[in-house]
Design a protein around this motif. Structure first.
Motif, PDB file in Angstrom:
ATOM      1  N   VAL A   1       0.899  -1.288   0.057  1.00  0.00           N
ATOM      2  CA  VAL A   1       0.101   0.093  -0.032  1.00  0.00           C
ATOM      3  C   VAL A   1       0.903   1.180   0.027  1.00  0.00           C
ATOM      4  O   VAL A   1       1.617   1.518   1.020  1.00  0.00           O
ATOM      5  CB  VAL A   1      -0.766   0.106   1.400  1.00  0.00           C
ATOM      6  N   GLU A   2       0.984   2.075  -0.974  1.00  0.00           N
ATOM      7  CA  GLU A   2       1.672   3.010  -1.038  1.00  0.00           C
ATOM      8  C   GLU A   2       0.754   4.473  -0.436  1.00  0.00           C
ATOM      9  O   GLU A   2      -0.460   4.466  -0.549  1.00  0.00           O
ATOM     10  CB  GLU A   2       1.809   3.443  -2.789  1.00  0.00           C
ATOM     11  N   SER A   3       1.540   5.344  -0.218  1.00  0.00           N
ATOM     12  CA  SER A   3       1.006   6.606   0.500  1.00  0.00           C
ATOM     13  C   SER A   3       1.878   7.665   0.401  1.00  0.00           C
ATOM     14  O   SER A   3       3.097   7.502  -0.015  1.00  0.00           O
ATOM     15  CB  SER A   3       0.844   6.607   2.047  1.00  0.00           C
ATOM     16  N   GLY A   4       1.404   9.010   0.389  1.00  0.00           N
ATOM     17  CA  GLY A   4       2.487  10.228   0.434  1.00  0.00           C
ATOM     18  C   GLY A   4       2.293  10.978  -0.867  1.00  0.00           C
ATOM     19  O   GLY A   4       2.956  11.878  -0.913  1.00  0.00           O
ATOM     20  N   GLY A   5       1.666  10.347  -1.695  1.00  0.00           N
ATOM     21  CA  GLY A   5       1.629  11.177  -3.013  1.00  0.00           C
ATOM     22  C   GLY A   5       0.679  12.374  -3.015  1.00  0.00           C
ATOM     23  O   GLY A   5       0.166  12.587  -1.780  1.00  0.00           O
ATOM     24  N   GLY A   6       0.582  13.323  -4.003  1.00  0.00           N
ATOM     25  CA  GLY A   6      -0.084  14.465  -3.785  1.00  0.00           C
ATOM     26  C   GLY A   6       0.176  15.757  -4.883  1.00  0.00           C
ATOM     27  O   GLY A   6       0.909  15.251  -5.745  1.00  0.00           O
ATOM     28  N   LEU A   7      -0.217  16.755  -4.502  1.00  0.00           N
ATOM     29  CA  LEU A   7       0.037  17.943  -5.560  1.00  0.00           C
ATOM     30  C   LEU A   7       1.421  18.829  -4.840  1.00  0.00           C
ATOM     31  O   LEU A   7       1.308  19.239  -3.844  1.00  0.00           O
ATOM     32  CB  LEU A   7      -0.924  18.691  -5.904  1.00  0.00           C
ATOM     33  N   VAL A   8       2.252  19.160  -5.853  1.00  0.00           N
ATOM     34  CA  VAL A   8       3.363  19.797  -5.297  1.00  0.00           C
ATOM     35  C   VAL A   8       3.901  20.717  -6.217  1.00  0.00           C
ATOM     36  O   VAL A   8       3.433  20.453  -7.585  1.00  0.00           O
ATOM     37  CB  VAL A   8       4.734  18.807  -4.488  1.00  0.00           C
ATOM     38  N   GLN A   9       4.466  21.849  -6.118  1.00  0.00           N
ATOM     39  CA  GLN A   9       4.875  22.765  -6.936  1.00  0.00           C
ATOM     40  C   GLN A   9       6.269  22.353  -7.422  1.00  0.00           C
ATOM     41  O   GLN A   9       6.990  21.689  -6.986  1.00  0.00           O
ATOM     42  CB  GLN A   9       5.155  24.312  -6.507  1.00  0.00           C
ATOM     43  N   ASP A  10       6.748  22.588  -8.810  1.00  0.00           N
ATOM     44  CA  ASP A  10       7.995  22.454  -9.322  1.00  0.00           C
ATOM     45  C   ASP A  10       9.102  22.910  -8.391  1.00  0.00           C
ATOM     46  O   ASP A  10       9.071  23.913  -7.919  1.00  0.00           O
ATOM     47  CB  ASP A  10       8.093  23.502 -10.586  1.00  0.00           C
TER      48      ASP A  10
ATOM     49  N   ARG B   1       7.628  12.558  -0.166  1.00  0.00           N
ATOM     50  CA  ARG B   1       8.098  11.333   0.358  1.00  0.00           C
ATOM     51  C   ARG B   1       7.003  10.173   0.427  1.00  0.00           C
ATOM     52  O   ARG B   1       6.082  10.336   1.222  1.00  0.00           O
ATOM     53  CB  ARG B   1       8.799  11.291   1.855  1.00  0.00           C
ATOM     54  N   LEU B   2       7.157   9.255  -0.540  1.00  0.00           N
ATOM     55  CA  LEU B   2       6.319   8.165  -0.577  1.00  0.00           C
ATOM     56  C   LEU B   2       6.532   7.029   0.162  1.00  0.00           C
ATOM     57  O   LEU B   2       7.950   6.864   0.382  1.00  0.00           O
ATOM     58  CB  LEU B   2       6.506   7.703  -2.006  1.00  0.00           C
ATOM     59  N   SER B   3       5.654   6.409   0.822  1.00  0.00           N
ATOM     60  CA  SER B   3       5.828   5.032   1.629  1.00  0.00           C
ATOM     61  C   SER B   3       5.263   4.060   1.064  1.00  0.00           C
ATOM     62  O   SER B   3       4.158   4.253   0.286  1.00  0.00           O
ATOM     63  CB  SER B   3       5.376   5.222   2.725  1.00  0.00           C
ATOM     64  N   CYS B   4       5.723   2.719   1.349  1.00  0.00           N
ATOM     65  CA  CYS B   4       4.826   1.644   0.797  1.00  0.00           C
ATOM     66  C   CYS B   4       4.859   0.595   1.811  1.00  0.00           C
ATOM     67  O   CYS B   4       6.156  -0.009   2.442  1.00  0.00           O
ATOM     68  CB  CYS B   4       5.672   1.052  -0.372  1.00  0.00           C
TER      69      CYS B   4
END
Length: 121
Positions: free
Chosen positions: A5-14, A19-22
């Motif tokens: 199960v992945e988490s930590g994604g989202g919207l970020v500026q250039d 930090r993604l977690s699995c």
């Protein structure tokens, strides 16, 4: 059978960071190499990074070298992907994967559902 199960994604500026977690459940991942892949709209899934069972060996796609860092905590049965200096072209669904091998060979056999990363310009 392992569940990833992945988490930590989202919207970020250039130029931003995420930090993604699995998190794995159902079996230990401590004896397996782990990896991250991504798929952008209209494109095929591509390799991003991988780490051996001890964390002693890592591999990165040329497009993310120097910006992304893969790591693992076997005690927590979790793998991470630290993403810095993000660019709009990093926008994709990011997938965690478990290899059949302890080292960085072969292909993954188990996949998570993915987490969306969107980098705005």
């Amino acid at each position: 059978q392992v569940q990833l199960v992945e988490s930590g994604g989202g919207l970020v500026q250039d130029g931003g960071s995420l930090r993604l977690s699995c998190a794995a459940s159902g079996r230990t991942i401590s004896t397996r190499a782990m990896g991250w892949f991504r798929q952008a709209p209209g494109k095929e899934r591509e390799f991003v990074a991988a780490i051996s069972w001890t964390g002693g060996s890592t591999r990165y796609a040329d497009s993310v070298k120097g910006r992304f860092t893969i790591s693992r905590d076997n005690a927590k049965n979790t793998v991470y992907l630290q993403m810095n200096s993000l660019k709009p072209e990093d926008t994709a669904v990011y997938y965690c994967a478990m290899y059949d091998s302890a080292i960085l060979t072969g292909s993954p056999s188990s996949w998570g559902q993915g987490t969306q990363v969107t980098v705005s310009s």
